[in-house]
Design a protein around this motif. Structure first.
Motif, PDB file in Angstrom:
ATOM      1  N   GLN A  17      65.844  18.078   3.854  1.00 38.32           N
ATOM      2  CA  GLN A  17      66.141  18.299   5.267  1.00 38.32           C
ATOM      3  C   GLN A  17      65.143  19.270   5.890  1.00 38.32           C
ATOM      4  OE1 GLN A  17      70.244  19.592   5.143  1.00 38.32           O
ATOM      5  NE2 GLN A  17      70.974  17.565   5.728  1.00 38.32           N
ATOM      6  N   THR A  18      64.820  20.323   5.170  1.00 35.93           N
ATOM      7  CA  THR A  18      63.881  21.322   5.686  1.00 35.93           C
ATOM      8  C   THR A  18      62.492  20.722   5.868  1.00 35.93           C
ATOM      9  OG1 THR A  18      65.127  23.101   4.640  1.00 35.93           O
ATOM     10  CG2 THR A  18      62.845  23.592   5.260  1.00 35.93           C
ATOM     11  N   LEU A  19      62.045  19.955   4.896  1.00 37.13           N
ATOM     12  CA  LEU A  19      60.733  19.313   5.022  1.00 37.13           C
ATOM     13  C   LEU A  19      60.669  18.420   6.252  1.00 37.13           C
ATOM     14  CD1 LEU A  19      59.984  18.379   1.306  1.00 37.13           C
ATOM     15  CD2 LEU A  19      58.740  20.034   2.705  1.00 37.13           C
ATOM     16  N   THR A  20      61.767  17.726   6.516  1.00 33.74           N
ATOM     17  CA  THR A  20      61.812  16.827   7.661  1.00 33.74           C
ATOM     18  C   THR A  20      61.940  17.579   8.978  1.00 33.74           C
ATOM     19  OG1 THR A  20      62.846  15.105   6.318  1.00 33.74           O
ATOM     20  CG2 THR A  20      63.042  14.885   8.693  1.00 33.74           C
ATOM     21  N   THR A  27      59.864  11.976   4.673  1.00 30.19           N
ATOM     22  CA  THR A  27      60.585  11.997   3.394  1.00 30.19           C
ATOM     23  C   THR A  27      61.153  10.625   3.029  1.00 30.19           C
ATOM     24  OG1 THR A  27      62.605  12.743   4.500  1.00 30.19           O
ATOM     25  CG2 THR A  27      61.161  14.444   3.591  1.00 30.19           C
ATOM     26  N   THR A  28      60.776   9.597   3.772  1.00 28.29           N
ATOM     27  CA  THR A  28      61.297   8.266   3.445  1.00 28.29           C
ATOM     28  C   THR A  28      60.931   7.811   2.034  1.00 28.29           C
ATOM     29  OG1 THR A  28      59.461   7.219   4.627  1.00 28.29           O
ATOM     30  CG2 THR A  28      61.530   7.457   5.820  1.00 28.29           C
ATOM     31  N   PRO A  29      59.773   8.179   1.487  1.00 28.52           N
ATOM     32  CA  PRO A  29      59.488   7.762   0.110  1.00 28.52           C
ATOM     33  C   PRO A  29      60.465   8.341  -0.918  1.00 28.52           C
ATOM     34  CG  PRO A  29      57.459   8.433   1.188  1.00 28.52           C
ATOM     35  CD  PRO A  29      58.589   8.825   2.095  1.00 28.52           C
ATOM     36  N   ALA A  30      61.174   9.398  -0.548  1.00 24.38           N
ATOM     37  CA  ALA A  30      62.112  10.030  -1.473  1.00 24.38           C
ATOM     38  C   ALA A  30      63.490   9.376  -1.451  1.00 24.38           C
ATOM     39  CB  ALA A  30      62.252  11.517  -1.136  1.00 24.38           C
ATOM     40  N   TRP A  41      59.073  14.518  -6.868  1.00 26.49           N
ATOM     41  CA  TRP A  41      58.587  14.151  -5.540  1.00 26.49           C
ATOM     42  C   TRP A  41      58.542  15.379  -4.639  1.00 26.49           C
ATOM     43  CZ3 TRP A  41      59.701  14.390  -0.470  1.00 26.49           C
ATOM     44  CH2 TRP A  41      58.959  13.575   0.375  1.00 26.49           C
ATOM     45  N   LEU A  42      59.599  16.178  -4.668  1.00 22.50           N
ATOM     46  CA  LEU A  42      59.649  17.391  -3.843  1.00 22.50           C
ATOM     47  C   LEU A  42      58.534  18.361  -4.214  1.00 22.50           C
ATOM     48  CD1 LEU A  42      63.485  18.046  -3.704  1.00 22.50           C
ATOM     49  CD2 LEU A  42      62.013  17.432  -1.774  1.00 22.50           C
TER      50      LEU A  42
END
Length: 61
Positions: A17-20, A27-30, A41-42
């Motif tokens: 959430q923070t990355l987004t 973050t869709t690849p995750a 991935w993170l």
């Protein structure tokens, strides 16, 4: 080689959430990842973000 999961699922959800929300990261690849795959991935996404932000900072000086 298996990566031992260090982060809790809740911490990884908050990190996504923070990355987004704070950094505009895609973050869709995750989606669909969990456990050690999500943690890997993170880690990569955070490293890439750090490099990007550090490069911008260096360009200012």
């Amino acid at each position: 080689m298996s990566i031992k999961q260090v982060r809790s699922e809740e911490e990884m959800r908050i990190t996504l959430q923070t990355l987004t929300l704070q950094f505009g990261a895609d973050t869709t690849p995750a989606r669909g990842l969990c456990g050690s795959e999500l943690e890997a991935w993170l880690n990569q996404a955070e490293d890439e973000l750090f490099d990007q932000l550090f490069s911008r900072l260096n360009a200012q000086y």
